[in-house]
Write a protein that holds these residues in place. Sequence first.
Motif: not given
Length: 594
Positions: A226-227, A230, A254
């Motif tokens: 996600n970081e 994304p 995700s």
Amino acid sequence: MSMITIDILKKLKESEDKVEFKKGEGGNISYDGGSKLKPSDRRRCILGYVTALCNEEGGCLVIGMSDNYPHEVIGTNQNLDSIGELESTIYRDTGIRPKVFELYENQKRVLVIEVPSRPAGKVFKFEDVALMRVGEELKPMSDAVYLKIIQEQEPDFSQQYCEGLSVTDLDEKAISILKEKYALKQNNPNFKRLSNEQLLSDLDLLKNGKLTNAALILLAKKEVLNEKLPQAAVMLEYRNAENQISFDNRIPFSEPFFILIDQLWNTINLRNGSFPIQDGAYIFNIPFFNEAVIRESINNAITHRDYRRTSEIVVKQFPQRLDILNAGGFPSGVNLENLLKTPSTPRNRLLADVLQKTGIVERSGQGVDKIFYNTLIEGKAEPDYSKSDYFQVNLKLSAVIEDRAFALFIVAVQEGLPETEKLSVLEVITLNMIKKNAAKRDLDFEIVSKLLEKKLIEKRGKTNAIYYILSKDYYEFTDEKAKYYNLQELDESQVLTRVLQFLSKESRAKMKDFVGLFEDKLSRKQVRFRIEKFVTNKILKQEGEGSSSVYEIGENFINEIEVISEALSLGLKQLEKNNTKKNVMARKRPEKDQ
């Protein structure tokens, strides 16, 4: 919507930040150059700037701000109340998908047209000229720049190093699944005992002590993915109706691929139904959404998508349809026409190789074949890629069984063929095209020859009017044997019957009318030959010459019909008389016997 704000725009520089500022105070920026005579003047329009910015790998056209730094907000009425229409007309006219939105400062309106980057190797043109910005001008692209672009190769994003990613950032469960699948596919249980570093190194996910983007997408912990990326997420949206714009439910996925793919399919399958299909006493169910098709479609999207674009893969599920949209058009060299014939080069080669080595996909470039094959053998409509373009792939899958008989026909055929002769995807597609009465010119001659050899299709007509139908077996599954015989080649008496039926209603006809009667069965030449023969035999009467000729039923033929009709009438009367006489005699006979 974009993260651009007016404060950010004020600080941007036109050439460095790929932005074009226009005052457009009265909403006076021409859409397409309008009536201006000089090409250089016509280019200075919305379409011209969008084309040039796209060729520059993306940027923004900003209307309602001064072009002097720092850019002051002037305000504009450009496309007031019609930004959605502007977005769709730009796409229609250029093939470029912009995002159009409004920003405000103290009631002053600014219109922003955010233009995506061109795909690698693709140049866009305005009025057949590839444009680039040079200072305040829009000029034809130089030969050197044009050549450089069209020779570009897309870099393999999945092979590039992911800075700052370490082995401790990877999900243990995802690695465990990878090991299981790798060991099973390679038929070597020892792979399960390899250290994580050794496994990653063997699959080229770890090189020179650095992990790649493929390792990130396939194996990274959810929070790390996600970081760092994304847009690697997949969004599942559910709608109860196909014309519905807003979704009833939206679930983001995700996780790393090796966890995500099962979770995503299981969630789609919660709303999956099935159609019962009966063949004699045997009933089997065809699911709305075939697991192999859905998995393969999502695998394709993940393997081929352009991860440099910030949008996620979106899966839209409806009760009886499923759409999959992913950023980045078809891979280089692939288009709608050659989708099934050109082996595709994955945009993310390393990612595709790992999926192949772990048995997730069979081999590179075969995914679309599998999607088509498994869809058609269930009697469903062909997978629909028609809404795809240079910027996204849009796949629509219908759950509805259009032709139950075709599904049974293909299953029966495949069961009767030895393994080496089973139908290929292109053969199944050709059978489907023939079922839909495709023209001879649209069929692959080599595949048609194979299907004729296997006696799965039959040839009808002659010369230019040749066409093909499915074999009698298909029509037995449809319970329409009469339709099969109706598709047989027309003999002369059938042609005459149809011509006379037409003339009995219309009284007069031209040659083009007769050609229209038999357009699916006979060539123009074959129709003309038969009509001329009927004229010679005085069945038809011709008035005029050439294209002005008019035909009607011949007097001789009418007389003959009248004679035959009278003879039949007399014959029937005689028959009636004879029957009456016999009945009288039969009634009298018992009286004698008594």
